[in-house]
Structures are given as structure tokens and as C-alpha cells.
Design an enzyme around this catalytic site. Structure first.
Site, PDB file in Angstrom:
ATOM      1  N   ASP A  27       1.263 -53.153 -21.698  1.00 34.77           N
ATOM      2  CA  ASP A  27       0.405 -54.193 -22.277  1.00 34.77           C
ATOM      3  C   ASP A  27       0.030 -55.322 -21.309  1.00 34.77           C
ATOM      4  O   ASP A  27      -0.736 -56.206 -21.659  1.00 34.77           O
ATOM      5  CB  ASP A  27       1.078 -54.789 -23.527  1.00 34.77           C
ATOM      6  CG  ASP A  27       2.468 -55.333 -23.247  1.00 34.77           C
ATOM      7  OD1 ASP A  27       3.049 -55.003 -22.199  1.00 34.77           O
ATOM      8  OD2 ASP A  27       2.977 -56.101 -24.089  1.00 34.77           O
ATOM      9  N   GLU A  45      16.364 -57.947 -15.243  1.00 39.17           N
ATOM     10  CA  GLU A  45      15.793 -58.052 -13.894  1.00 39.17           C
ATOM     11  C   GLU A  45      16.878 -58.447 -12.895  1.00 39.17           C
ATOM     12  O   GLU A  45      17.029 -57.832 -11.838  1.00 39.17           O
ATOM     13  CB  GLU A  45      14.653 -59.080 -13.883  1.00 39.17           C
ATOM     14  CG  GLU A  45      13.465 -58.726 -14.796  1.00 39.17           C
ATOM     15  CD  GLU A  45      13.650 -59.131 -16.259  1.00 39.17           C
ATOM     16  OE1 GLU A  45      14.751 -59.626 -16.606  1.00 39.17           O
ATOM     17  OE2 GLU A  45      12.696 -58.952 -17.056  1.00 39.17           O
TER      18      GLU A  45
HETATM   19  C1  UGA Z   1       9.267 -58.734 -22.097  1.00 33.87           C
HETATM   20  C2  UGA Z   1       9.254 -58.130 -20.694  1.00 33.87           C
HETATM   21  O1  UGA Z   1       7.994 -58.362 -20.073  1.00 33.87           O
HETATM   22  C3  UGA Z   1       9.509 -56.638 -20.795  1.00 33.87           C
HETATM   23  O2  UGA Z   1       9.406 -56.028 -19.534  1.00 33.87           O
HETATM   24  C4  UGA Z   1      10.869 -56.437 -21.401  1.00 33.87           C
HETATM   25  O3  UGA Z   1      11.119 -55.042 -21.562  1.00 33.87           O
HETATM   26  C5  UGA Z   1      10.904 -57.097 -22.758  1.00 33.87           C
HETATM   27  O4  UGA Z   1      10.512 -58.472 -22.703  1.00 33.87           O
HETATM   28  C6  UGA Z   1      12.289 -57.039 -23.407  1.00 33.87           C
HETATM   29  O5  UGA Z   1      12.493 -57.732 -24.386  1.00 33.87           O
HETATM   30  O6  UGA Z   1      13.179 -56.334 -22.978  1.00 33.87           O
HETATM   31  P1  UGA Z   1       7.559 -57.974 -24.143  1.00 33.87           P
HETATM   32  O7  UGA Z   1       6.085 -58.154 -24.071  1.00 33.87           O
HETATM   33  O8  UGA Z   1       8.325 -58.790 -25.122  1.00 33.87           O
HETATM   34  O9  UGA Z   1       8.112 -58.142 -22.689  1.00 33.87           O
HETATM   35  O10 UGA Z   1       7.942 -56.439 -24.403  1.00 33.87           O
HETATM   36  P2  UGA Z   1       6.975 -55.216 -24.766  1.00 33.87           P
HETATM   37  O11 UGA Z   1       5.756 -55.261 -23.917  1.00 33.87           O
HETATM   38  O12 UGA Z   1       6.809 -55.155 -26.221  1.00 33.87           O
HETATM   39  O13 UGA Z   1       7.885 -53.983 -24.303  1.00 33.87           O
HETATM   40  C7  UGA Z   1       8.103 -53.694 -22.931  1.00 33.87           C
HETATM   41  C8  UGA Z   1       7.754 -52.246 -22.645  1.00 33.87           C
HETATM   42  O14 UGA Z   1       8.629 -51.395 -23.379  1.00 33.87           O
HETATM   43  C9  UGA Z   1       6.321 -51.881 -23.044  1.00 33.87           C
HETATM   44  O15 UGA Z   1       5.756 -51.041 -22.069  1.00 33.87           O
HETATM   45  C10 UGA Z   1       6.498 -51.179 -24.373  1.00 33.87           C
HETATM   46  O16 UGA Z   1       5.519 -50.192 -24.634  1.00 33.87           O
HETATM   47  C11 UGA Z   1       7.889 -50.545 -24.229  1.00 33.87           C
HETATM   48  N1  UGA Z   1       8.619 -50.437 -25.508  1.00 33.87           N
HETATM   49  C12 UGA Z   1       8.678 -51.481 -26.370  1.00 33.87           C
HETATM   50  C13 UGA Z   1       9.275 -49.255 -25.828  1.00 33.87           C
HETATM   51  O17 UGA Z   1       9.216 -48.293 -25.042  1.00 33.87           O
HETATM   52  N2  UGA Z   1       9.950 -49.166 -27.011  1.00 33.87           N
HETATM   53  C14 UGA Z   1      10.001 -50.189 -27.908  1.00 33.87           C
HETATM   54  O18 UGA Z   1      10.629 -50.032 -28.986  1.00 33.87           O
HETATM   55  C15 UGA Z   1       9.358 -51.380 -27.560  1.00 33.87           C
HETATM   56 MN    MN Z   2       4.735 -56.843 -23.096  1.00 34.09          MN
END
Ligand code: UGA
Ligand code: MN
Length: 278
Positions: free
Chosen positions: A140, A225
Site C-alpha cells: 500500500d 525493524e
Molecule cells: C506499518 C508498517 O509500515 C508495516 O510495514 C508493518 O508491517 C505494520 O505497521 C505492522 O503493524 O506490523 P501498516 O500500514 O499499519 O504499516 O500495515 P499494513 O500496510 O496494513 O500491513 C503491512 C503489510 O502486511 C502489507 O503489505 C499488507 O498487505 C500485509 N498484511 C497486512 C498481511 O499480509 N496480513 C495482514 O493480516 C495484514
Molecule cells: Mn501500510
């Protein structure tokens, strides 16, 4: 007759990392916006030279939605090298956020990124010469093409600012004389490397050499990280600042609004009925 090249040119030509493949690791999971996110990301990556996209689905198996999207991107390849690897790794139930949880309650993408690291270790175990840089690029975020030019030269761990994260317009390393001397982070600044997942890249051989290095479901929120980077280098000294000495934003932590689909349930047949999805 052979002309002597200025040393800068020679350095550029023989720089061992300059032809490095960027391994772009993307965790992804099923939701209404998934195809839109991956479509947009694929268009960015199609414009990058020498890239290997590792997509890891948070799912019990690989889906045809992602498989088709990757095949379509490959079909439209315009650059010299565009490869992909399609994997899956399901986040265990205990670690999965449910709709009513705040999004930060549990770590996201941990199992998927570890699966990709495991794949790299397996795939390149006998390839000590493989020039590569590993970057953890969520589905995203928004990526400037200059980011790829910057991180392609990563001997250890590159580091750079990330826009729109940590409650700031830009969360960034502070640099003096080409070295990182601190960070401007406000959220949990006690962390050794208080940056977002999108704010660093790692040399492939370093990651392969540190055989145990990985993410962990055990570490407190926000420490993924720091946890990984601490396994790769010993101090801030080793970090390689990128993006004009960390004065340039080349990646934004954009987040997509959850679409409001409240009228969907009022329909007798779902709005997707009869739609062609290929
Ligand atoms: C923040 C950080 O930018 C992420 O790199 C980190 O993984 C995340 O927090 C975290 O809480 O650990 P955020 O925008 O809140 O980002 O997280 P998402 O973008 O919703 O998820 C990070 C990645 O993991 C995305 O590529 C998403 O597609 C993936 N994801 C998310 C999964 O594979 N499974 C899930 O249940 C949720
Ligand atoms: Mn994100």
C-alpha cells in the site's frame, strides 16, 4: 589507443553492487482493495530495471487473483529483467487482527517476510556471487522510482526517510558527514533504529551470511525493524544514508481508506455478479 578513465567512472563501472537485483518483498492479504493495491504497485515495479518481486500471500494457499496479476505484469515487461516469485505463508490465528482490533495491535507481514527470507536463503545458498539488495515493500505504500536507484548500491544496510509515518510528515535519520547520528522519530524514540519497514534496504549477501536474521512475532510493537537490523550490523556507524543524505523523501507510508460498501447488502444479487475477473 586506450584513454585513461577518470577514477570516478571506473568506480561506477566496476562497483560490485551497481548491477544488483532488487528483491522487493511484498506481504499481501485478501481484502476488497487488494487487487487495486497490487495493480498500482506492479505498475511501479514494471518501470524498475532488474527487479525480482517476491509476493507472499497471507493465505492458506496461493490465490489465482495474485497469480494472474503477476503473470499479467510479466507479460507487460518492458525492462531488462523483471522476475517474480509467488509464495504464501498464513499468519497463525492468534496473531491475526480481527476487524474490531486497532490495526497496530498485532504485527503484520511478519510470517510473510520471513517466508521470503527463507526462500532467498534456500534459492541462493550456493550463490555467493549473486549481487542483490533486499527491500521490504508493503503493497500500500508509494514508491518514487529514484528509491530503486538509491538502494541498488547497498553494501550493508541503507537507510532513508519515510513520508507520512510515525505521526510526522517525514520520519528521518539525521546525518552528519555521511554518517547517521540519530533520528527525528517521536513515536518510541528509544528504539535503536526507530524507523518504518519502508525506510531501509539490506545487502543480499549480508542477509544470507547472517543465517539466523529474521523478523519475530515475539518482539514488542514497533521493534521489527530494530530487531532485524540489529542482527545485521552493530552500530549506527554501519548505516548507509541514501536520498541526498536523507534529505529527500522517496517513499511514503500511504494507507488506503477502507471502502464503504454499505449498499452492497441491499442488493438482491451482489454487484460483482457476472463480472469478469481476468
Ligand atoms: C506499518 C508498517 O509500515 C508495516 O510495514 C508493518 O508491517 C505494520 O505497521 C505492522 O503493524 O506490523 P501498516 O500500514 O499499519 O504499516 O500495515 P499494513 O500496510 O496494513 O500491513 C503491512 C503489510 O502486511 C502489507 O503489505 C499488507 O498487505 C500485509 N498484511 C497486512 C498481511 O499480509 N496480513 C495482514 O493480516 C495484514
Ligand atoms: Mn501500510
Amino acid at each position: 589507443s586506450q584513454k585513461l578513465l577518470p577514477s570516478a567512472t571506473i568506480q561506477l563501472k566496476t562497483s560490485p553492487e551497481s548491477d544488483a537485483t532488487i528483491f522487493f518483498i511484498t506481504p499481501t492479504y485478501a481484502r476488497q482493495v487488494q487487487k487495486a493495491e497490487l495493480t498500482r504497485l506492479s505498475h511501479t515495479l514494471l518501470l524498475v530495471e532488474n527487479i525480482h518481486w517476491i509476493v507472499v500471500e497471507d493465505a492458506p494457499n496461493r490465490t489465482s487473483l495474485v497469480a494472474k496479476l503477476l503473470a499479467e505484469a510479466k507479460r507487460r515487461q518492458v525492462n531488462r529483467k523483471f522476475e517474480f516469485t509467488h509464495l504464501n505463508a498464513l499468519t497463525p490465528n492468534d496473531f491475526k487482527t480481527v476487524d474490531t482490533d486497532p490495526n497496530w495491535l498485532k504485527p503484520r507481514g511478519v510470517w510473510q517476510r520471513n517466508r521470503a527470507i527463507e526462500w532467498l536463503r534456500e534459492h541462493f545458498k550456493d550463490s555467493a556471487n549473486e549481487n542483490g539488495v533486499v527491500y521490504f515493500g508493503d503493497d500500500d505504500n508509494t514508491y518514487d522510482l529514484k528509491l530503486f536507484e538509491e538502494i541498488r548500491n547497498t553494501s550493508r544496510v541503507s537507510i532513508f526517510p519515510v513520508g507520512l509515518v510515525g505521526g510526522l510528515i517525514v520520519e528521518k535519520p539525521l546525518v552528519a558527514n555521511d554518517k547517521v547520528i540519530g533520528f527525528n522519530s517521536v513515536w518510541n524514540p528509544k528504539r535503536k533504529y526507530p524507523i518504518d519497514m519502508a525506510g531501509f534496504a539490506v545487502n543480499l549477501q549480508l542477509l544470507l551470511k547472517k543465517e539466523e536474521a529474521s523478523f519475530s512475532e515475539q518482539v514488542p510493537r514497533g521493534y521489527q525493524e530494530t530487531h532485524l537490523i540489529s542482527q545485521l550490523i552493530d552500530s549506527l556507524e554501519a548505516l548507509e544514508p541514501k536520498g541526498r543524505q536523507c534529505k529527500q523523501v522517496l517513499v511514503w507510508h500511504t494507507r488506503t481508506e477502507k471502502p464503504k460498501l454499505r449498499h452492497e447488502r441491499k442488493l438482491k444479487v451482489p454487484s460483482t455478479f457476472g463480472m469478469i475477473d481476468d
